[in-house]
Structures are given as C-alpha cells and as structure tokens.
Design a protein around this motif. Structure first.
Motif, mmCIF file in Angstrom:
data_model
loop_
_atom_site.group_PDB
_atom_site.id
_atom_site.type_symbol
_atom_site.label_atom_id
_atom_site.label_comp_id
_atom_site.label_asym_id
_atom_site.label_seq_id
_atom_site.Cartn_x
_atom_site.Cartn_y
_atom_site.Cartn_z
ATOM 1 N N THR A 1 5.723 5.242 -2.019
ATOM 2 C CA THR A 1 5.237 4.221 -1.086
ATOM 3 C C THR A 1 6.386 3.620 -0.293
ATOM 4 O OG1 THR A 1 3.390 3.686 -2.562
ATOM 5 C CG2 THR A 1 3.978 2.047 -0.897
ATOM 6 N N LEU A 2 7.476 3.317 -1.009
ATOM 7 C CA LEU A 2 8.643 2.736 -0.354
ATOM 8 C C LEU A 2 9.254 3.708 0.645
ATOM 9 C CD1 LEU A 2 10.370 0.170 -0.382
ATOM 10 C CD2 LEU A 2 11.814 1.241 -2.119
ATOM 11 N N GLU B 1 7.193 3.694 3.770
ATOM 12 C CA GLU B 1 7.413 2.471 4.540
ATOM 13 C C GLU B 1 8.735 2.533 5.307
ATOM 14 O OE1 GLU B 1 7.217 -0.749 1.824
ATOM 15 O OE2 GLU B 1 5.054 -0.632 1.549
ATOM 16 N N SER C 1 8.654 5.262 8.267
ATOM 17 C CA SER C 1 7.807 4.920 9.409
ATOM 18 C C SER C 1 8.107 3.546 9.994
ATOM 19 C CB SER C 1 6.326 4.968 8.994
ATOM 20 O OG SER C 1 6.054 3.998 7.985
ATOM 21 N N GLY C 2 8.668 2.646 9.167
ATOM 22 C CA GLY C 2 8.798 1.270 9.626
ATOM 23 C C GLY C 2 10.201 0.712 9.707
ATOM 24 N N ALA D 1 11.336 -3.004 10.980
ATOM 25 C CA ALA D 1 11.901 -3.923 9.987
ATOM 26 C C ALA D 1 13.253 -4.456 10.443
ATOM 27 C CB ALA D 1 12.041 -3.206 8.643
ATOM 28 N N LYS E 1 10.533 -8.415 2.664
ATOM 29 C CA LYS E 1 9.351 -8.054 3.435
ATOM 30 C C LYS E 1 8.607 -9.311 3.916
ATOM 31 C CE LYS E 1 8.513 -3.714 0.921
ATOM 32 N NZ LYS E 1 7.497 -2.912 0.206
#
Length: 302
Positions: free
Chosen positions: A47-48, A51, A54-55, A59, A91
């Motif tokens: 999951t990390l 993230e 893609s982000g 961020a 986050k």
C-alpha cells in the motif's frame, strides 16, 4: 517465488496475482530464502509503495515531508557543532511514516533522488530564514543516494538551489553511506569530487557497518568519516576492541579526515569518544532528531 493464500476478501484473480508477485519481488539474491509469503506486513508495504509511486510529487508539493534535524555535538565540551537533516512523512490524516519505511521503497524505484533534492532545498530555505533573522548558523549534512551518481550533471541543481537562496556552499555537507560508495565506487568518487568542487563538504556515513573501504580510504574525496553505531558498539565491548577503535580513529585522523561517531547512547561512550579525540558525535544520549523549528529555538536563537 511469491505466495499469496487467497482470502475471502480478495477482489479478483488479478489482485491475488499482484500480491503474490509483490511478495516475489521481496526475495533477495544474497540470501538462502527462495520464497516469501504475502502477509499483513507486506500488505502495508504494498500500500505504501503504491502511495509513493503515484503520489510522491503531490506529497512533496503539499509539504508532507517535514524537515527534522539531529544535532551533532563536540565530545569535548558538548557544544553543538552542526546537524544532520532527516525527514518524516506526515500524511494529511496525521499518520507519521518513518524513513526506514519509505526510504527503501524510494531507493528501489529510483525516486529517492527527488526526495533528496527536496530535503536539500528545505535545508537551504531553513538556513536562509535564520540568516535573515540574524541567528547563528551551523553546517547541516544532507543525505544523498547512490542513485544520484547515475544521473547526468547531478550537482548542478544543488548549486542552483544554493544560489537561489543565497547560501554559502560551506554550510552544506553531502553524506553517502559506505555501502553506496563500495557498490558504485568510481561513479560516487566523481560525484563527491563534484560536490567538493562546488564548495560543499562531503562525508562517508556508516563507516564500518558492512563492506569495507579501507583499501580505498586514502583517496576517497570526503572531508569526514562517520563511524557506524554497530562498529562503535562492537569495538568498545572489551579492551582489545577499544584499542582497535583507537587505532582506527587515529589512522583516519592522520589521513586528514574529521571523525564523527554515530549512535551514542551512554555516558560511557561519551567518555570513550573524548579519550579517542573524536571531532564530533550524535545519538540519543545527546538528542534525537527534532523538528527544524525546535532545533532553531534550542540552538540558533540563543
């Protein structure tokens, strides 16, 4: 191979294959492990990873990676002589992600260079703000990844950042780990030389942690050698080890390098560093990494 035991909540065969394939990618060629099963820990990592891949640009733009500084002290009089720049990913929901969780992911995907450059600019802005406020300035070390050595003209953007914020290059130090230097010695040597040509200090981090550079230490283009915590702990456990550590420190200093010891956690270690004539030290005995604003209040405004 990677293994995923299909659970009732599994969305599709494709999702199951993705999880098994993610587990497979965690198998390392330098171990005897040939199969890894996907579990809750890997689910968090997957999951990390998604993230970050893609982000990350968003961020960084949102300022989610916060600048932290760990002070460096003189063992002689316990005065603050500088700091090492670190970061925490905070986050939007307040979750704090620590470097040991996201740095390996960014390194494995090559995206670590983006974060390194971002933190470098955060440090330049921090120094500029304190200079304009009339506060004292201390040199700050910023970590760089071996991935940077594979880039074309890698130090140009760093120099442009210093010029943009009107910061002297001598206030910045670039750190690379011993393992990184060993793995890409020729490229890293050119990279470190380039930083030095631009006026920045350079340092070799985690010396003694694993692969040894002793055969090349005479011409590695760094100003400072940082002894790894485990190296210090192993060598200080008995009289023979302490004698060996003393000889290593004296050898490195005779070659013209500064010596800093990391991971200092006890009063006994501080006394040992004094007897060894180390130039600097950092670790939880002195201070953990703290937010840049707190570092400013404690050490620059007084």
């Amino acid at each position: 191979m990677g293994v995923y035991a299909i659970e009732p909540g599994c969305l599709s065969a494709s999702a199951a294959i993705d999880k098994a394939n993610f587990a497979r990618k965690q198998v390392r060629s330098n171990t005897r492990v040939s199969a890894i099963q996907f579990d809750k820990k890997l689910e968090v990592k997957q999951t990390l990873t998604g993230e970050l891949l893609s982000g990350l640009p968003q961020a960084l733009e949102n300022g989610e990676f916060k600048l932290y500084l760990q002070p460096k002290f003189s063992p002689k009089d316990l005065s603050v002589i500088g700091a090492e720049a670190l970061t925490r990913w905070i986050k939007p929901d307040g979750t704090v992600v620590y470097p040991d969780q996201f740095i390996p992911i960014l390194e494995s995907t090559g995206r670590i260079v983006d974060l390194d450059l971002y933190i470098f600019e955060q440090v330049a802005q921090f120094l500029q703000r304190n200079a304009q406020a009339g506060h004292r300035l201390l040199p700050i070390a910023v970590n760089a990844s071996v991935a940077l050595a594979r880039e074309d003209a890698p130090t140009q953007e760093y120099s442009e950042i210093l010029e943009k914020h009107n910061i002297s290059a001598r206030m910045l130090e670039i750190e690379l780990t011993e393992t990184a230097v060993v793995s890409e010695y020729d490229r890293v040597k050119r990279l470190l030389s380039s930083f030095q040509s631009d006026g920045m200090q350079t340092s070799l981090d985690d010396f003694g942690a694993g692969s040894s550079l002793l055969n090349n230490i005479v011409d590695i283009p760094v100003n400072t050698i940082k002894l790894d915590k485990l190296f210090l702990t192993r060598c200080s456990s008995n009289a023979r080890g302490t004698d060996f550590l003393r000889e290593v420190v004296h050898l490195v200093k005779r070659l013209g390098y500064n010596v800093i010891c990391e991971g200092i956690e006890t009063e006994e270690q501080v006394q040992l560093l004094r007897s060894l004539d180390c130039d600097g030290a950092q670790g939880f005995w002195f201070s953990k990494a703290i937010p840049a604003e707190e570092f400013e209040r404690r050490y620059l405004c007084s």
